[in-house]
Enzyme design. Sequence first.
Site, PDB file in Angstrom:
ATOM      1  N   HIS A  48       0.842  -0.753   0.040  1.00 18.77           N
ATOM      2  CA  HIS A  48       0.141  -0.274  -0.366  1.00 18.77           C
ATOM      3  C   HIS A  48       0.420   0.967   0.034  1.00 18.77           C
ATOM      4  O   HIS A  48       0.382   2.314  -0.633  1.00 18.77           O
ATOM      5  CB  HIS A  48      -0.727   0.354   1.253  1.00 18.77           C
ATOM      6  CG  HIS A  48      -0.338   0.136   2.304  1.00 18.77           C
ATOM      7  ND1 HIS A  48      -0.410  -0.684   3.806  1.00 18.77           N
ATOM      8  CD2 HIS A  48       0.310   0.856   2.847  1.00 18.77           C
ATOM      9  CE1 HIS A  48       0.294  -0.298   4.590  1.00 18.77           C
ATOM     10  NE2 HIS A  48       0.510   1.172   4.586  1.00 18.77           N
ATOM     11  N   ASP A  77      -0.093  -7.728   1.162  1.00 18.31           N
ATOM     12  CA  ASP A  77       0.919  -6.181   1.359  1.00 18.31           C
ATOM     13  C   ASP A  77       2.219  -5.946   1.576  1.00 18.31           C
ATOM     14  O   ASP A  77       2.651  -5.554   2.228  1.00 18.31           O
ATOM     15  CB  ASP A  77      -0.449  -5.064   2.804  1.00 18.31           C
ATOM     16  CG  ASP A  77       0.083  -4.049   2.583  1.00 18.31           C
ATOM     17  OD1 ASP A  77       0.040  -3.569   1.928  1.00 18.31           O
ATOM     18  OD2 ASP A  77      -0.028  -3.919   3.560  1.00 18.31           O
ATOM     19  N   SER A 158       4.879   2.782   7.487  1.00 15.20           N
ATOM     20  CA  SER A 158       4.705   1.384   6.834  1.00 15.20           C
ATOM     21  C   SER A 158       5.906   0.926   5.821  1.00 15.20           C
ATOM     22  O   SER A 158       6.585   1.755   5.500  1.00 15.20           O
ATOM     23  CB  SER A 158       3.167   2.023   5.820  1.00 15.20           C
ATOM     24  OG  SER A 158       2.425   1.523   6.888  1.00 15.20           O
TER      25      SER A 158
END
Length: 222
Positions: A48, A77, A158
């Site tokens: 993402h 992911d 992230s």
Amino acid sequence: MSLDTFTFDYSPILEGVRRSLVVVSSGRRGAGAGVVWGREGLILTNNHVVSRGGLRLILPDGTGCRANVIARDKSLDLALLQARGPADGEFDLSPAKIADTRGRLRVGQLVFAVGHPWGQQGLVTLGVISGLGTAKIRKMVEKIEIIRTDARLAPGNSGGPLVDATGAVIGINTMVVGLDLGVAIPSHVVDDFFQSRQPADNLNLTSSLQSGYPARAAEYGM
């Protein structure tokens, strides 16, 4: 966990981790983190965090460059990047130390999350493994293993590493559940993706999540 655990100076260990830490940005969609994974100098991050175009990196030495997505798995992911320079082998990247996490993680184990929360490069947060379990990914038959931690995560974490007290990467930070628990994909799951990677051209290159922001719990059936 003894008192010595909290009085020990972890700064040299964490400085070593930061030498394998990359800033990953995708146009105007914000920035996340990445980890140099393996001797090939490839970079692991969250799916993402990346999008179709405008992908740029800031390498550990401060060098800026473009990057290609060479493999990705939207369900896990995860995405694998290659730094793009004028000549092959131009970038001398130090791979992170990767822990073998199969059956070796313990609840209460000291961990550090390293990333770029709110654009502040190389910040470190401290926590413990709060839980170990599995999560159901939408559109996937099988559940995947996850690590839950109270090490604070924010936009910019992230794709960054969750490391143990030796500086070995035990997971890739990917999302926040509620306001206080982070979730990471264990290193052995990440390494399985790395070893069996498929070309990005054969996979879905779109992302519905805002780059650099921890993924939504709904994606993981939570």
